[in-house]
Design an enzyme around this catalytic site. Structure first.
Site, mmCIF file in Angstrom:
data_model
loop_
_atom_site.group_PDB
_atom_site.id
_atom_site.type_symbol
_atom_site.label_atom_id
_atom_site.label_comp_id
_atom_site.label_asym_id
_atom_site.label_seq_id
_atom_site.Cartn_x
_atom_site.Cartn_y
_atom_site.Cartn_z
ATOM 1 N N ASN A 1 6.805 -54.346 -57.145
ATOM 2 C CA ASN A 1 7.318 -55.725 -57.251
ATOM 3 C C ASN A 1 8.410 -55.889 -58.314
ATOM 4 O OD1 ASN A 1 4.094 -57.222 -56.449
ATOM 5 N ND2 ASN A 1 5.862 -56.912 -55.118
ATOM 6 N N ASP B 1 -1.068 -62.452 -50.629
ATOM 7 C CA ASP B 1 0.310 -62.325 -50.133
ATOM 8 C C ASP B 1 0.744 -63.581 -49.379
ATOM 9 O OD1 ASP B 1 2.717 -61.064 -49.709
ATOM 10 O OD2 ASP B 1 2.036 -59.966 -47.949
#
Ligand code: IPE
Ligand code: IPE
Ligand code: MG
Length: 254
Positions: free
Chosen positions: A80, A32
């Site tokens: 996502n 991330d």
């Protein structure tokens, strides 16, 4: 030997302050912070993703060099898809390129590639590349490298429930016979087991729908480092922290 060769050889060996007997067998990573990495440089978010791929390539090499048996990385979550279409397209293209371009090195290192997640929903050309890359590495006996794409932990658990319910309906399974071992045989981590260590970069203290079942007793290591900056030194630090942990699994300290 050139200075570069000497340095490269040194980086390939497990750092001497780590105990090779106490390495995590299976490492999972939530990669991330790509967007923030770019934004901090005044660049559009999507510019962080190619740098994230560079960090992933290096991590695969590092884990293989240092003797990690299984590496599972989170490349794209079921949530996502809610990002801007352009960003989703960039990520899909990068995953496809990664699978194509890294294949020779995966073969040379004997790395066994697995792809997990709801793959049927991915773009056709990506699916074709996935099929080719996985097919080529099936016989490889080295590190097991799993890429989770369009993956969600809740969705995975639901899929297992549906598969087991279908067996019950067919009359081939008694509900009382559903136990943890049977459940785990339907999970994407079958054969590698639960991650011993979960690494998350960019400082977020959450799991974001990754491997919900499998992370029950994993050691969690969170670093503020953004994913594109995660390198061997960072991995060294994560493993060092892991080796200091006391894994009790609910028991008392022995
Ligand atoms: C991780 O980086 C990559 C994916 C989720 C595909 P992000 O894109 O989430 O980066 P941040 O968290 O916005 O900085
Ligand atoms: C988790 O990161 C998913 C991947 C790294 C692929 P996100 O950036 O999507 O997670 P949240 O939104 O911060 O929880
Ligand atoms: Mg993020």
């Amino acid at each position: 030997m050139t200075a570069k060769q000497i340095i490269d050889n040194t980086l390939k060996t497990l750092p001497s302050d780590l105990d090779p007997q106490k390495l995590p067998r299976h490492v999972a990573v939530i990669m991330d912070g790509n967007g923030r990495w770019a934004q901090r440089r005044g660049l559009p978010r999507i510019m962080g993703h190619p740098r994230g791929v560079d960090a992933l390539r290096e991590l695969v090499r590092c884990c293989d060099d240092w003797g990690i048996q299984a590496l599972t990385v989170y490349a794209f979550s079921t949530e996502n898809w809610n990002r801007p279409q352009q960003e989703v397209n960039v990520i899909m293209t990068l995953i496809e390129q990664f699978l194509r371009w890294e294949l020779p090195e995966l073969m040379q290192r004997q790395i066994h590639l697995e792809l997990v997640g709801k793959l049927q929903e991915l773009p056709e050309s990506l699916k074709k590349q996935m099929h080719r890359s996985v097919g080529s590495t099936t016989e490889n006996q080295g590190m097991r490298f799993t890429v989770a794409t369009n993956y969600g932990g809740r969705q995975e658990i639901l899929q297992v429930c549906q598969a087991l319910a279908a067996e019950v309906k067919q009359g081939t399974l008694n509900p009382e016979d559903i136990d943890q071992a049977l459940f785990e045989r339907h999970l994407c981590t079958v054969g590698i087991g639960d991650p011993d260590l979960l690494i998350r970069t960019s400082g977020e203290m959450r799991i974001s729908n990754f491997l919900l079942w499998q992370l029950a007793y994993s050691e969690i290591y969170i670093t503020d480092t953004l994913w594109p900056d995660f390198d061997r030194a960072q991995m060294h630090r994560a493993l060092w922290e892991f080796q200091k942990r006391d894994r009790r699994f609910g028991k008392v300290k022995s």
